[in-house]
Structures are given as structure tokens and as C-alpha cells.
Write a protein that holds these residues in place. Sequence first.
Motif, mmCIF file in Angstrom:
data_model
loop_
_atom_site.group_PDB
_atom_site.id
_atom_site.type_symbol
_atom_site.label_atom_id
_atom_site.label_comp_id
_atom_site.label_asym_id
_atom_site.label_seq_id
_atom_site.Cartn_x
_atom_site.Cartn_y
_atom_site.Cartn_z
ATOM 1 N N ILE A 129 12.899 5.423 -19.496
ATOM 2 C CA ILE A 129 13.395 4.052 -19.077
ATOM 3 C C ILE A 129 14.493 3.641 -20.291
ATOM 4 N N GLU A 130 14.544 3.910 -21.468
ATOM 5 C CA GLU A 130 15.635 3.594 -22.401
ATOM 6 C C GLU A 130 16.897 4.158 -22.041
ATOM 7 N N ASP A 152 0.925 -0.991 0.030
ATOM 8 C CA ASP A 152 0.023 0.061 0.252
ATOM 9 C C ASP A 152 0.869 1.345 -0.065
ATOM 10 N N LYS A 153 2.096 1.296 0.760
ATOM 11 C CA LYS A 153 3.035 2.249 0.686
ATOM 12 C C LYS A 153 3.560 2.464 -0.643
ATOM 13 N N SER A 154 3.875 1.623 -1.400
ATOM 14 C CA SER A 154 4.557 1.626 -2.805
ATOM 15 C C SER A 154 3.707 2.002 -3.894
ATOM 16 N N ARG A 155 2.368 1.613 -3.976
ATOM 17 C CA ARG A 155 1.507 1.781 -4.974
ATOM 18 C C ARG A 155 1.375 2.923 -5.399
ATOM 19 N N PRO A 156 1.055 3.946 -4.513
ATOM 20 C CA PRO A 156 0.803 5.321 -5.039
ATOM 21 C C PRO A 156 2.276 6.091 -5.437
ATOM 22 N N ILE A 157 3.416 5.734 -4.899
ATOM 23 C CA ILE A 157 4.546 6.316 -5.336
ATOM 24 C C ILE A 157 4.970 5.510 -6.754
ATOM 25 N N ILE A 158 4.761 4.377 -6.981
ATOM 26 C CA ILE A 158 5.180 3.912 -8.356
ATOM 27 C C ILE A 158 3.942 4.531 -9.473
ATOM 28 N N GLN A 159 2.788 4.761 -9.054
ATOM 29 C CA GLN A 159 1.692 5.544 -9.784
ATOM 30 C C GLN A 159 2.137 6.867 -10.258
ATOM 31 N N PRO A 209 5.175 7.610 -14.809
ATOM 32 C CA PRO A 209 5.497 8.459 -16.242
ATOM 33 C C PRO A 209 7.088 9.036 -16.369
ATOM 34 N N ALA A 210 7.384 9.295 -15.270
ATOM 35 C CA ALA A 210 8.795 9.768 -15.237
ATOM 36 C C ALA A 210 9.887 8.748 -15.680
ATOM 37 N N LEU A 212 17.713 9.777 -13.004
ATOM 38 C CA LEU A 212 16.715 10.799 -12.684
ATOM 39 C C LEU A 212 17.128 11.790 -11.482
ATOM 40 N N GLY A 213 18.200 11.520 -10.893
ATOM 41 C CA GLY A 213 18.862 12.503 -10.021
ATOM 42 C C GLY A 213 18.012 12.486 -8.751
ATOM 43 N N ASP A 214 17.763 13.918 -8.457
ATOM 44 C CA ASP A 214 17.273 14.171 -7.008
ATOM 45 C C ASP A 214 15.774 13.770 -7.064
ATOM 46 N N ALA A 215 15.249 13.269 -8.258
ATOM 47 C CA ALA A 215 13.836 12.763 -8.089
ATOM 48 C C ALA A 215 13.659 11.701 -7.328
ATOM 49 N N VAL A 216 14.864 10.973 -7.212
ATOM 50 C CA VAL A 216 14.904 9.571 -6.577
ATOM 51 C C VAL A 216 15.212 9.692 -5.187
#
Length: 404
Positions: free
Chosen positions: A21-22, A4-11, A15-16, A113-117
Motif C-alpha cells: 500500500i505504501e 456480495d460480489k466484491s466482499r470476497p475479492i477484497i478479503q 493482504p497483497a 500489482l501488475g497482472d494480479a489486478v
Amino acid sequence: MLSDKSRPIIQATLPAVGAHIEEIAKCFYGLLFAAHPELMDGLFNRSHQADATQQQALAGSVAAFATALVNSPDRLPENLLSRIAHKHTSLGIQPEQYQIVHDHLMSAIAEVLGDAVTPDVAAAWDEVYWLMAYTLTHVERGLYGARGVSPQTVWRQWEVEKKIQETDDVVTFVVKRIEDHLVKPSLPGQYISVQVPLPDGTRQSRQYSLSRADQGDSRQFSVKRVHGAAGKPDGEASTLLHTNVSVGDVLTLSVPFGPLVLDDYSGRSMVFISAGIGITPMAGMLSHLATTGSALPIMLLHADHNENAFALRDQIRDDIVALRHASIYVWYEQGADSKLPVQGVFAGKMDLSHVRLPDNAVYHMCGPVPFMHSIRSALIALGIPPRDIQYEMFGPDLWQADYE
């Protein structure tokens, strides 16, 4: 299933990650091979690294798995995962190697992704990775067990018994077992990996369909020589097999794997659809049906440049004749002449409107991706359920049709 914690984060981050991804996959392989150059010896296909198809396949599979976890957790891309698992087992992938992949993939995500992670984002994608890895290792464990091998005992030594020039670009190898290890029979439609020693001392593994049913201690596979286009080099492994391997030489082959396996116990009609070298798994399945004296209704639809380019045509002719309820239709880009016992020969590209397809049939396809995409779309437009259309990919699965 995602927590439940990870689902909204992955969602929120999908997109980013999907947009990069490539780039992440390219970075990942750079990090991986810098730290583990030995993995290029006998494991990874360096031709697919050079043309970036392996990076695209990795990116697509990770994105598809993450998307499924978010949007349809009850319907994971099982066919895609099965194809990956069969390829892995044909190369002797070991469970502990998933840790190596994990470390460099997570580093690549952070680098791109840098600081976004943030720590929470990293933890969520870590969870995605291990869910995919655990699924694959579970499937692979079952595949190894079914073959009676472990990752360390996948490879066997076989001696070349015959080398047959099928066409200008296709050679068939008949190999015989020279070891006392138990070798389980192959299943119709499967492939083997071949380890090809290169002049620089490294090995490259390539997968080739078994193009005939096992004959005692002998197996048969067929190799198309890859010619480089637009200034690109010829295929190094296929060229060496064509030019350097002779009768009496010893080859290192894996035990057979592959998810495209004939189910001839259902009693349903079979339709085999192929183009070019995509005929090889179809030839293996037809050989099995002929060997077992099948009475099933069978239809082969094949497209090629011309009849001289039609590999294994003599073997297929004999098998079609031996089968009581089999028919064959061919499409040639260069003319509409055939000496085969065909029910129809047509000029141009394959057109399903030229034939009457059987009711309640199972379809098997193999050929170039544009060909399979066109034919699959035509079959679905005719009302064929997607679940009844199976396909084999030569090389990384860039199509992922089962998850369209």
C-alpha cells in the motif's frame, strides 16, 4: 457496505494490497502530480510529500477503510474519516476532485500489482474507493453547510493586528476581519488553514489551532517554527510566517474546521493533556471556558522542555485563575521550577501517577504522537473508556488510534 460480489475479492486481495500500500501511495502521488502539477499550489503540503508522511497517511486510511468494510461493516472508522473530512474542507476540496484521485489511484494499483489486478479485482477496489469517497463527500457537504460556505468561498482575507513572540520558536498572530462576508464564530478547539505565499510564486497551506476564543472581529492562532533535523530544511511556511509577516500584512485564512471541539454542555469534568506546541488547541478551549465563566471542574496537564518553552503560559495562567474550579500540573524535562499558579510541578516526562484524575471526565490530548500514545495507553490502563479520549493530530494522521 460492500456488495456480495466484491466482499470476497477484497478479503482475498487485502493482504497483497496492504503489503504494497505504501508503494501504491508513492506511485499514486507521482502520477497525480505529473498530470496535475497545479495541485501542489495551495493544496498539498510538499513538506509532507518530501518526508513521505502524506503517502503513509493515505495508505493507512485506505487500508483501514477496506479492512473495516470486510471485518466490521457496521463500525467504520468514523473518527478517522471525520479528521480527513475536516482537513479537506479547510482546504476547499471539491467533490469533482475525487474523480481525479480515483483515476490515478486505480492506475497506481494496477502499475504496482501488475497482472494480479484482474477486471474483477479492479472493480472491487473501485467500489471500495467510491464508498470511501462518497462517505467523505457527504460529511464534507455537511461541514461546508454548517460553516455557511462552499469550497469556493472557504478563504477569507484577514489583517495582522498583533504579532506576539511567545517563546524563541512560537509566535502568536492576532488577525482582524477586513471583509464584509459573514464569518461564523469558531468553535473551541478548531483550527484554520493559512495560505502562505512562497518565494517561487506558489502557495502552501498549513493548519494552525485557534489558540484563543474569538474576540469580536479578531482571531488568534499560534505558529511554531519548524527546525529541520539531520540535515533536513527548516519548515518553509512556518519560517516565512515568523520572518516575513508583520503587523499590517494581509493573510488568507480558511474558515475554522476541526473535529476536536469542546463539549461544555455535558456537565462533565474536563482534562486537557498536552506537550509542547500541543498546548494551542487546549489554550483555545480554556479561553472559551474562561470567557463563558464556566464552573466545570477543569484540569490541565502539560509537559514541556522548561517553563520558558511553555507557549501561551501567560494567557493560560490568567484563564486558569479566572476559572473557579481549574487546576494545572506541569512536567519539565529541565528542572522542576515554576512561577505559574500550579498545583504541581514535576521533573521529567509526564507521569499520570502524580495526579488524581477526576471521575467521569472527558479527555482532550494534543502533542507528539509518542507522547499521546503513551498517555492514551496509561489512561486506558486506568479504566478510562477510549470513547472519552479525544485527540488532535498536527499533520497527517499516522497514528489512527481510534482504529487500534
